[in-house]
Write an enzyme that holds these catalytic residues in place. Structure first.
Site, PDB file in Angstrom:
ATOM      1  N   GLU A  89      24.693  45.235 -32.986  1.00 18.42           N
ATOM      2  CA  GLU A  89      23.807  46.398 -32.966  1.00 18.42           C
ATOM      3  C   GLU A  89      23.465  46.621 -31.501  1.00 18.42           C
ATOM      4  OE1 GLU A  89      21.257  48.589 -32.333  1.00 18.42           O
ATOM      5  OE2 GLU A  89      19.689  47.409 -33.323  1.00 18.42           O
ATOM      6  N   CYS A  93      16.444  51.077 -29.153  1.00 17.11           N
ATOM      7  CA  CYS A  93      17.833  51.529 -29.256  1.00 17.11           C
ATOM      8  C   CYS A  93      17.909  52.860 -29.995  1.00 17.11           C
ATOM      9  CB  CYS A  93      18.686  50.471 -29.952  1.00 17.11           C
ATOM     10  SG  CYS A  93      17.963  49.848 -31.467  1.00 17.11           S
TER      11      CYS A  93
HETATM   12  P1  NDP Z   1      20.782  42.176 -22.867  1.00 17.34           P
HETATM   13  O1  NDP Z   1      21.708  42.878 -23.755  1.00 17.34           O
HETATM   14  O2  NDP Z   1      21.327  41.550 -21.648  1.00 17.34           O
HETATM   15  O3  NDP Z   1      20.024  41.022 -23.714  1.00 17.34           O
HETATM   16  C1  NDP Z   1      19.972  40.981 -25.137  1.00 17.34           C
HETATM   17  C2  NDP Z   1      20.247  39.571 -25.604  1.00 17.34           C
HETATM   18  O4  NDP Z   1      21.595  39.217 -25.317  1.00 17.34           O
HETATM   19  C3  NDP Z   1      19.397  38.521 -24.913  1.00 17.34           C
HETATM   20  O5  NDP Z   1      19.111  37.476 -25.820  1.00 17.34           O
HETATM   21  C4  NDP Z   1      20.303  38.036 -23.804  1.00 17.34           C
HETATM   22  O6  NDP Z   1      19.957  36.751 -23.333  1.00 17.34           O
HETATM   23  C5  NDP Z   1      21.633  38.032 -24.520  1.00 17.34           C
HETATM   24  N1  NDP Z   1      22.800  38.114 -23.644  1.00 17.34           N
HETATM   25  C6  NDP Z   1      22.987  38.921 -22.579  1.00 17.34           C
HETATM   26  N2  NDP Z   1      24.219  38.746 -22.064  1.00 17.34           N
HETATM   27  C7  NDP Z   1      24.826  37.801 -22.812  1.00 17.34           C
HETATM   28  C8  NDP Z   1      26.099  37.160 -22.769  1.00 17.34           C
HETATM   29  N3  NDP Z   1      27.014  37.475 -21.851  1.00 17.34           N
HETATM   30  N4  NDP Z   1      26.369  36.214 -23.673  1.00 17.34           N
HETATM   31  C9  NDP Z   1      25.455  35.895 -24.611  1.00 17.34           C
HETATM   32  N5  NDP Z   1      24.238  36.442 -24.705  1.00 17.34           N
HETATM   33  C10 NDP Z   1      23.923  37.400 -23.819  1.00 17.34           C
HETATM   34  O7  NDP Z   1      19.589  43.158 -22.505  1.00 17.34           O
HETATM   35  P2  NDP Z   1      18.614  43.195 -21.239  1.00 17.34           P
HETATM   36  O8  NDP Z   1      17.346  42.564 -21.625  1.00 17.34           O
HETATM   37  O9  NDP Z   1      19.206  42.696 -19.976  1.00 17.34           O
HETATM   38  O10 NDP Z   1      18.428  44.769 -21.121  1.00 17.34           O
HETATM   39  C11 NDP Z   1      19.389  45.537 -20.414  1.00 17.34           C
HETATM   40  C12 NDP Z   1      19.672  46.838 -21.127  1.00 17.34           C
HETATM   41  O11 NDP Z   1      20.235  46.568 -22.403  1.00 17.34           O
HETATM   42  C13 NDP Z   1      18.456  47.691 -21.452  1.00 17.34           C
HETATM   43  O12 NDP Z   1      18.041  48.444 -20.373  1.00 17.34           O
HETATM   44  C14 NDP Z   1      18.961  48.520 -22.601  1.00 17.34           C
HETATM   45  O13 NDP Z   1      19.711  49.595 -22.121  1.00 17.34           O
HETATM   46  C15 NDP Z   1      19.869  47.562 -23.338  1.00 17.34           C
HETATM   47  N6  NDP Z   1      19.201  46.914 -24.486  1.00 17.34           N
HETATM   48  C16 NDP Z   1      19.397  47.456 -25.711  1.00 17.34           C
HETATM   49  C17 NDP Z   1      18.750  46.916 -26.798  1.00 17.34           C
HETATM   50  C18 NDP Z   1      18.915  47.492 -28.137  1.00 17.34           C
HETATM   51  O14 NDP Z   1      18.052  47.346 -28.990  1.00 17.34           O
HETATM   52  N7  NDP Z   1      20.031  48.123 -28.404  1.00 17.34           N
HETATM   53  C19 NDP Z   1      17.830  45.789 -26.689  1.00 17.34           C
HETATM   54  C20 NDP Z   1      17.715  45.277 -25.340  1.00 17.34           C
HETATM   55  C21 NDP Z   1      18.378  45.839 -24.302  1.00 17.34           C
HETATM   56  P3  NDP Z   1      19.107  36.561 -21.966  1.00 17.34           P
HETATM   57  O15 NDP Z   1      17.806  37.266 -22.178  1.00 17.34           O
HETATM   58  O16 NDP Z   1      18.967  35.097 -21.873  1.00 17.34           O
HETATM   59  O17 NDP Z   1      19.939  37.186 -20.889  1.00 17.34           O
END
Ligand code: NDP
Length: 453
Positions: A227, A261
């Site tokens: 998602e 999102c």
């Molecule tokens: P991320 O997508 O980086 O983080 C979401 C989750 O994924 C966190 O638990 C993060 O861990 C984990 N994660 C990130 N990269 C990896 C990887 N390579 N392998 C495994 N797990 C991973 O979101 P951010 O917080 O950095 O936000 C950045 C942008 O993402 C936002 O500005 C927005 O555009 C989008 N976003 C969208 C969401 C949605 O609901 N669709 C929710 C959050 C963000 P960790 O925190 O340890 O990096």
């Protein structure tokens, strides 16, 4: 791992990251727990879920306060989130048994054939910080009901929420290790995915994280549900009921500090409704109060991390460079902490950042279109496909337009929202698979065909 209050910059708590041996032990414990949990009668699993709902309702203020402090959600919205988590637990407590009952395909003298739905084992949930309780519960409730066990890798800025969720299940009486939070960074995830004991992965987050995790899980031939982000269109037709549309437009863009999102991000407005919409929208965005998320009267709190606000402002600046005009907002507020004002950009070129990228904060991009056909074409002119809404007095027209949207969740005269009774998920770069409803509970199960001759 640190938990920092974004509104004040105060470090709330520091947590030790688990070692490789700790993670290994957690996977072993999950495997053991699965052995008995999957054999536990579903009636008992349902009872425990209902108990988890009670725990959540008893602690609504405590958990809401935790979200306010860890990621800056306005407190009234945080309470609603906890209550929604109780709802999804109650929903699956009531419906899981029926949703997972055998589906008899044919029964005659020649053969009896059916599909049974059986749990698959430990499933890893990689979750974001924006709805730090809800995103986890909409994974956990159906999966625990189905007999799977959960491992949570929560976002690094909400470790307190991660541990609180583990506590909910423990205090509700779930057997030990049916739901564990691993306070690991994303660099540890690859090893967990590669481990044979893990059977599936679900991720909610950015497109980049989705691509990375899906690639790793694909290499291991493990099922994923993704998602990811969205750039939802909010299509205002010439006959939109304007007061209602404006009220919902503001809510759709600014709920959760704009960090959702399924927030409306691109406002596509028919020429005949354009001036009235823009005037009313800008006025209402200006009326919102921005500030302390613990204050009951605050509409928009801080962005969850300084870096996220900087990224958002960079998108605004690049959009202005590309030709967009700032109708209101557009500069970080002069407050301690990452506070960004409700912002409206108009005359946004189609190739500007606010048109092509996900804007994760209270920034609305408004586009003017000549007719319905152009509105639909622009709505679908995006790499994302999570939600979409259309606003019109004519419900038949609304439904026809909704069917034209290339998105997973399409709404007429209502903002896009998730509901335990309805499937939730996207198409295109917004991901695949579905959460919630009977569709969600059947993602991480073996849909086993049984033929009895
Ligand atoms: P991320 O997508 O980086 O983080 C979401 C989750 O994924 C966190 O638990 C993060 O861990 C984990 N994660 C990130 N990269 C990896 C990887 N390579 N392998 C495994 N797990 C991973 O979101 P951010 O917080 O950095 O936000 C950045 C942008 O993402 C936002 O500005 C927005 O555009 C989008 N976003 C969208 C969401 C949605 O609901 N669709 C929710 C959050 C963000 P960790 O925190 O340890 O990096």
């Amino acid at each position: 791992m640190e938990s920092v209050n974004p509104a004040t910059g105060e470090t709330l708590e520091t947590y030790e990251e688990p070692t490789g041996a700790d993670v290994d032990a957690a996977l072993e414990a999950a495997t053991d727990a699965f052995g008995s949990w999957s054999e536990t009668p579903i009636q008992h699993r349902r009872t425990l879920l209902a108990d988890a709902a009670d725990v959540l309702r008893d602690r609504v203020d405590e958990y809401a306060d935790l979200m306010v402090r860890e990621m800056g959600k306005p407190v009234a919205q945080a309470r609603s989130e906890v209550e929604k988590c109780a709802w999804v637990c109650d929903y699956y407590a009531e419906r899981a048994e029926e949703q997972l009952s055998d589906e008899v395909i044919g029964s005659d003298a020649a053969a009896h054939t059916l599909v049974s739905y059986e749990p698959i084992g430990p499933v890893l949930a990689i979750m974001p910080w924006n709805f730090p309780f809800w995103q986890v519960f909409r994974f956990a409730a159906p999966n625990l009901a189905a007999g799977n066990v959960g491992l949570l890798k929560h976002a690094s800025n909400v470790p307190g929420c991660a541990l609180a969720i583990e506590e909910v299940f423990r205090d509700a009486g779930f057997p030990e290790d049916t739901f564990q939070s691993l306070l690991v960074g994303s660099d540890t995830v690859e090893d967990v995915i590669a481990d044979d004991r893990l059977r599936g992965v679900t991720l909610t987050g950015s497109e980049g994280a989705g691509r990375a995790v899906a690639g790793q899980a694909g290499g291991e031939l493990k099922k994923t549900v993704l998602e990811l982000g969205g750039s939802d269109p909010f299509v205002v037709l010439d006959d939109a009921p304007m007061e209602h549309t404006l009220e919902k437009a503001v809510q759709a863009r600014t709920q959760n500090n704009g960090q959702s999102c399924i927030a409306a991000k691109r406002f596509i407005v028919h020429d005949d409704a354009y001036d009235e919409f823009v005037d009313g929208f800008v006025d209402r965005m200006d009326d919102l109060s921005v500030g302390d998320p613990a204050d009951e009267d605050t509409d928009v709190g801080p962005q969850a991390r300084q870096g996220l606000m900087e990224d958002l402002h960079d998108q605004v600046e690049r959009s202005v460079d590309a030709g967009a005009e700032v109708a209101t907002g557009g500069e970080p507020l002069d407050l301690e902490g990452p506070f960004y004002p409700p912002t409206v950009l108009i005359d946004v070129p189609r190739d500007a950042a606010a048109a092509t990228e996900e804007t994760f904060g209270p920034v609305a991009a408004v586009f003017r279109v000549e007719d319905e056909a152009e509105a639909i074409e622009l709505a679908n002119d995006t790499d994302f496909g999570l939600g979409a809404s259309v606003w019109t007095e004519n419900l038949e027209r609304g439904e026809r337009v909704a069917r034209e949207f290339e998105a997973g969740c399409c709404f007429v005269n209502e903002l896009v929202k998730s509901d335990p009774r309805l499937p939730f998920g996207g198409v295109k770069n917004s991901g695949y698979g579905r959460e919630l409803s009977e569709h969600g509970i059947r993602e991480f199960v073996n849909r086993k065909t049984v033929w009895v001759q």
